[in-house]
Design a protein around this motif. Structure first.
Motif, PDB file in Angstrom:
ATOM      1  N   ILE A  71       0.860  -1.185   0.000  1.00 48.42           N
ATOM      2  CA  ILE A  71       0.000   0.000   0.000  1.00 48.42           C
ATOM      3  C   ILE A  71       0.897   1.236   0.000  1.00 48.42           C
ATOM      4  O   ILE A  71       1.771   1.381   0.855  1.00 48.42           O
ATOM      5  N   GLN A  72       0.687   2.116  -0.971  1.00 48.80           N
ATOM      6  CA  GLN A  72       1.510   3.314  -1.132  1.00 48.80           C
ATOM      7  C   GLN A  72       0.942   4.467  -0.303  1.00 48.80           C
ATOM      8  O   GLN A  72      -0.228   4.805  -0.432  1.00 48.80           O
ATOM      9  N   HIS A  73       1.783   5.062   0.539  1.00 46.46           N
ATOM     10  CA  HIS A  73       1.402   6.210   1.365  1.00 46.46           C
ATOM     11  C   HIS A  73       2.199   7.425   0.902  1.00 46.46           C
ATOM     12  O   HIS A  73       3.394   7.317   0.626  1.00 46.46           O
ATOM     13  N   ARG A  74       1.525   8.573   0.853  1.00 45.45           N
ATOM     14  CA  ARG A  74       2.191   9.818   0.470  1.00 45.45           C
ATOM     15  C   ARG A  74       1.747  10.937   1.402  1.00 45.45           C
ATOM     16  O   ARG A  74       0.578  11.014   1.761  1.00 45.45           O
ATOM     17  N   GLU A  75       2.704  11.776   1.761  1.00 45.88           N
ATOM     18  CA  GLU A  75       2.425  12.982   2.547  1.00 45.88           C
ATOM     19  C   GLU A  75       3.012  14.155   1.777  1.00 45.88           C
ATOM     20  O   GLU A  75       4.208  14.189   1.513  1.00 45.88           O
ATOM     21  N   ALA A  91      -2.256  10.773   1.661  1.00 47.62           N
ATOM     22  CA  ALA A  91      -2.930   9.980   0.638  1.00 47.62           C
ATOM     23  C   ALA A  91      -2.504   8.522   0.736  1.00 47.62           C
ATOM     24  O   ALA A  91      -1.356   8.216   1.061  1.00 47.62           O
ATOM     25  N   VAL A  92      -3.446   7.641   0.451  1.00 47.57           N
ATOM     26  CA  VAL A  92      -3.188   6.204   0.394  1.00 47.57           C
ATOM     27  C   VAL A  92      -3.583   5.737  -0.996  1.00 47.57           C
ATOM     28  O   VAL A  92      -4.724   5.951  -1.427  1.00 47.57           O
ATOM     29  N   ASP A  93      -2.623   5.129  -1.695  1.00 44.36           N
ATOM     30  CA  ASP A  93      -2.847   4.672  -3.072  1.00 44.36           C
ATOM     31  C   ASP A  93      -3.463   5.773  -3.939  1.00 44.36           C
ATOM     32  O   ASP A  93      -4.474   5.574  -4.610  1.00 44.36           O
ATOM     33  N   GLN A  94      -2.869   6.961  -3.888  1.00 43.81           N
ATOM     34  CA  GLN A  94      -3.228   8.124  -4.713  1.00 43.81           C
ATOM     35  C   GLN A  94      -4.539   8.804  -4.335  1.00 43.81           C
ATOM     36  O   GLN A  94      -4.939   9.767  -4.972  1.00 43.81           O
ATOM     37  N   LYS A  95      -5.225   8.344  -3.292  1.00 45.98           N
ATOM     38  CA  LYS A  95      -6.484   8.958  -2.879  1.00 45.98           C
ATOM     39  C   LYS A  95      -6.271   9.719  -1.570  1.00 45.98           C
ATOM     40  O   LYS A  95      -5.765   9.164  -0.596  1.00 45.98           O
TER      41      LYS A  95
END
Length: 106
Positions: A71-75, A91-95
């Motif tokens: 699972i991809q996480h972004r801040e 965001a998690v998986d681009q959402k």
């Protein structure tokens, strides 16, 4: 008393926001991260990491599921300058799942 009520309301609003404004456009929880980039431009700071997909086994333990993609996480942090509050998008998986209001920028 009015001052305390106004101060507590302001503090609660500053802690968590579901929407952020970029010029005349809004970015909200549930939007795709690409929409934030289109409306607000590139973030000042990015943090990206992945976590393995997990499930609970029959013993109740949380274990990694090797059959699923991580699972991809972004801040993303936006610093709009010293006269505006900074914003952080999670965001998690681009959402986008959370937008947080931070202190004033630099």
């Amino acid at each position: 008393m009015k001052y305390l009520c106004a101060l507590s309301l302001l503090a609660s609003m500053a802690a968590h926001a579901d929407t952020m404004r970029c010029d005349q456009q809004l970015v909200s929880s549930g939007d795709l991260l690409t929409m934030a980039a289109e409306k607000c431009g590139p973030p000042t700071e990015k943090r990206e990491y992945s976590m393995p997909a997990t499930y609970r086994n029959s013993a109740g333990d949380l274990v990694a599921d090797p059959s699923k993609a991580p699972i991809q996480h972004r801040e993303w942090t936006y610093n709009f300058g010293s006269s505006r509050l900074m914003m952080r998008i999670y965001a998690v998986d681009q959402k986008i799942n959370k937008i947080e209001t931070l202190g004033y920028g630099k």
